[in-house]
Design a protein around this motif. Structure first.
Motif, short mmCIF file in Angstrom:
data_model
loop_
_atom_site.label_atom_id
_atom_site.label_comp_id
_atom_site.label_asym_id
_atom_site.label_seq_id
_atom_site.Cartn_x
_atom_site.Cartn_y
_atom_site.Cartn_z
N ASP A 173 28.82 60.95 14.91
CA ASP A 173 29.19 60.07 16.01
C ASP A 173 30.41 60.32 16.65
O ASP A 173 31.23 59.55 17.01
N GLY A 174 30.74 61.81 16.74
CA GLY A 174 31.88 62.08 17.35
C GLY A 174 33.26 62.07 16.50
O GLY A 174 34.34 62.17 17.18
N ALA A 175 33.11 61.52 15.47
CA ALA A 175 34.34 61.31 14.54
C ALA A 175 34.05 61.92 13.24
O ALA A 175 33.05 61.87 12.78
N VAL A 176 35.29 62.39 12.54
CA VAL A 176 35.24 62.96 11.16
C VAL A 176 34.93 61.73 9.91
O VAL A 176 35.23 60.60 10.07
N VAL A 177 34.00 61.99 9.01
CA VAL A 177 33.56 61.22 8.32
C VAL A 177 34.54 61.08 7.15
O VAL A 177 34.83 62.14 6.43
N SER A 178 35.28 59.74 6.76
CA SER A 178 36.31 59.71 5.92
C SER A 178 36.21 58.42 5.26
O SER A 178 35.57 57.29 5.72
N SER A 179 36.98 58.48 3.94
CA SER A 179 36.95 56.90 3.40
C SER A 179 37.85 55.81 4.27
O SER A 179 37.33 54.70 4.33
N THR A 180 38.89 56.54 5.14
CA THR A 180 39.50 55.66 5.75
C THR A 180 38.76 55.03 6.95
O THR A 180 38.80 53.81 7.21
N ARG A 181 37.91 55.78 7.57
CA ARG A 181 37.00 55.27 8.48
C ARG A 181 35.93 54.43 8.08
O ARG A 181 35.74 53.21 8.73
N LEU A 182 35.57 54.79 6.94
CA LEU A 182 34.30 53.77 6.11
C LEU A 182 35.10 52.36 5.94
O LEU A 182 34.66 51.38 6.06
N ARG A 183 36.15 52.56 5.40
CA ARG A 183 36.83 51.29 5.00
C ARG A 183 37.19 50.25 6.32
O ARG A 183 37.09 49.07 6.16
N ASP A 184 37.45 50.90 7.16
CA ASP A 184 37.65 50.39 8.69
C ASP A 184 36.30 49.69 9.27
O ASP A 184 36.49 48.46 9.66
N MET A 185 35.48 50.42 9.06
CA MET A 185 33.92 49.84 9.42
C MET A 185 33.52 48.62 8.54
O MET A 185 32.91 47.52 8.91
N ILE A 186 33.76 48.76 7.16
CA ILE A 186 33.28 47.62 6.26
C ILE A 186 34.17 46.44 6.43
O ILE A 186 33.79 45.30 6.48
N GLY A 187 35.49 46.63 6.86
CA GLY A 187 36.56 45.52 7.03
C GLY A 187 36.17 44.94 8.09
O GLY A 187 36.55 43.66 8.45
N SER A 188 35.69 45.47 9.38
CA SER A 188 35.19 44.80 10.56
C SER A 188 33.64 44.22 10.44
O SER A 188 33.45 43.59 11.58
N GLY A 189 33.08 44.42 9.28
CA GLY A 189 31.92 43.97 9.42
C GLY A 189 30.62 44.84 9.68
O GLY A 189 29.76 44.40 9.82
N ASP A 190 30.98 45.97 10.23
CA ASP A 190 30.00 47.17 10.69
C ASP A 190 29.24 47.69 9.62
O ASP A 190 29.36 49.01 9.37
N VAL A 191 28.43 46.98 9.23
CA VAL A 191 27.77 47.65 7.86
C VAL A 191 26.54 48.64 8.35
O VAL A 191 26.26 49.55 7.67
N ARG A 192 26.21 48.53 9.64
CA ARG A 192 25.15 49.26 10.22
C ARG A 192 25.69 50.68 10.19
O ARG A 192 25.07 51.82 9.52
N ARG A 193 26.87 50.93 10.93
CA ARG A 193 27.27 52.35 10.96
C ARG A 193 27.87 52.59 9.62
O ARG A 193 27.96 53.82 9.42
N ALA A 194 28.23 51.63 8.71
CA ALA A 194 29.08 52.05 7.51
C ALA A 194 27.74 52.92 6.62
O ALA A 194 28.00 53.92 6.01
N ALA A 195 26.54 52.38 6.70
CA ALA A 195 25.56 52.67 6.21
C ALA A 195 25.24 54.38 6.36
O ALA A 195 24.68 54.96 5.90
N ARG A 196 25.37 54.73 7.83
CA ARG A 196 25.33 55.93 8.18
C ARG A 196 26.04 56.88 7.59
O ARG A 196 25.96 58.07 7.18
N LEU A 197 27.49 56.27 7.33
CA LEU A 197 28.56 57.33 6.85
C LEU A 197 27.97 57.46 5.44
O LEU A 197 28.59 58.40 4.69
N LEU A 198 27.68 56.60 4.53
CA LEU A 198 27.31 56.55 3.39
C LEU A 198 26.06 57.32 2.97
O LEU A 198 25.78 57.73 1.89
N GLY A 199 25.25 57.21 3.82
CA GLY A 199 23.75 57.93 3.81
C GLY A 199 22.98 56.86 2.85
O GLY A 199 21.84 57.24 2.36
N ARG A 200 23.31 55.40 2.97
CA ARG A 200 22.58 54.54 2.05
C ARG A 200 22.99 53.12 2.50
O ARG A 200 24.01 53.01 3.25
#
Length: 211
Positions: free
Chosen positions: A156-183
């Motif tokens: 989605d135009g940005a680097v996959v990283s643990s920091t980005r993933l934490r931000d998504m989970i912290g904001s409740g965006d579990v749908r996009r977090a699942a894409r970064l996790l692959g699950r």
């Protein structure tokens, strides 16, 4: 999967392919790195060893800023599912953090008979993150191993990283977090028992049901 905390606990082998990282969350960037390391080992007939740290370095160096993305047990399960059979899990201490890249390589990589080292796009090893790819490549020439640095995984135009993933989970965006996790994103915890007055069931593992 063998999880060793020392070199002495590992079997002897003539050559190793190694990757190093924290693998917090085991997101698709981590998965890409692990799969590439496994491919290298198959191609060159090497024993694959994944080096990681416990506790997470940030929990030692910046404890108030670290939010883990999963349990150690779940991390190991996910790595095993990818095909990792040998993990060297080093105890992360201030002493280890203060090692120079060369000290780390001589202490941990040379005894493994490392022939290939695969690292992520932003990986740095040793004190003050001094072991950049250029430094590691030079060390490899001296110590007898090749170093490969993988490009970042972009989603989605940005680097996959643990920091980005934490931000998504912290904001409740579990749908996009699942894409970064692959699950699906899930969490684990200890089962607790209440007073027995309610009818709700308590459970050990929970997952978002969002795709």
């Amino acid at each position: 999967m063998l999880i060793a905390s020392s070199l002495e606990a590992l079997p002897s082998f003539s050559g190793a392919g190694v990757t190093i990282g924290n693998f917090d969350g085991v997101h698709i960037g981590h998965q890409t790195l692990v799969r590439r390391t496994l491919d290298i080992c198959r191609e060159d007939g090497l024993h694959c060893v994944l080096i990681t740290f416990t506790p997470h370095p940030r929990s030692v160096l910046a404890p108030h800023r670290h939010v883990p993305l999963g349990s150690r047990a779940r991390c190991m399960e996910l790595l095993a599912e990818l095909g990792v059979k040998t993990v060297l899990e080093l105890s992360f201490t201030r002493e280890l953090a203060n090692m120079s890249p060369e000290e780390f390589a001589r202490r941990w990589l040379v005894p493994l008979s490392v022939r290939r080292l695969a690292v992520g796009y932003d990986f740095s090893l040793g004190k003050n993150r001094g072991g950049s790819f250029v430094v590691l490549r030079s060390l490899g020439l001296d110590l007898g191993f090749l170093v490969e640095q993988l490009p970042p995984v972009i989603l989605d135009g940005a680097v996959v990283s643990s920091t980005r993933l934490r931000d998504m989970i912290g904001s409740g965006d579990v749908r996009r977090a699942a894409r970064l996790l692959g699950r699906f994103y899930g969490f684990s915890g200890e089962v607790t028992h209440g007073a027995g007055r309610g009818g709700g069931a308590r459970f050990l593992h929970s997952q978002s049901d969002e795709a």
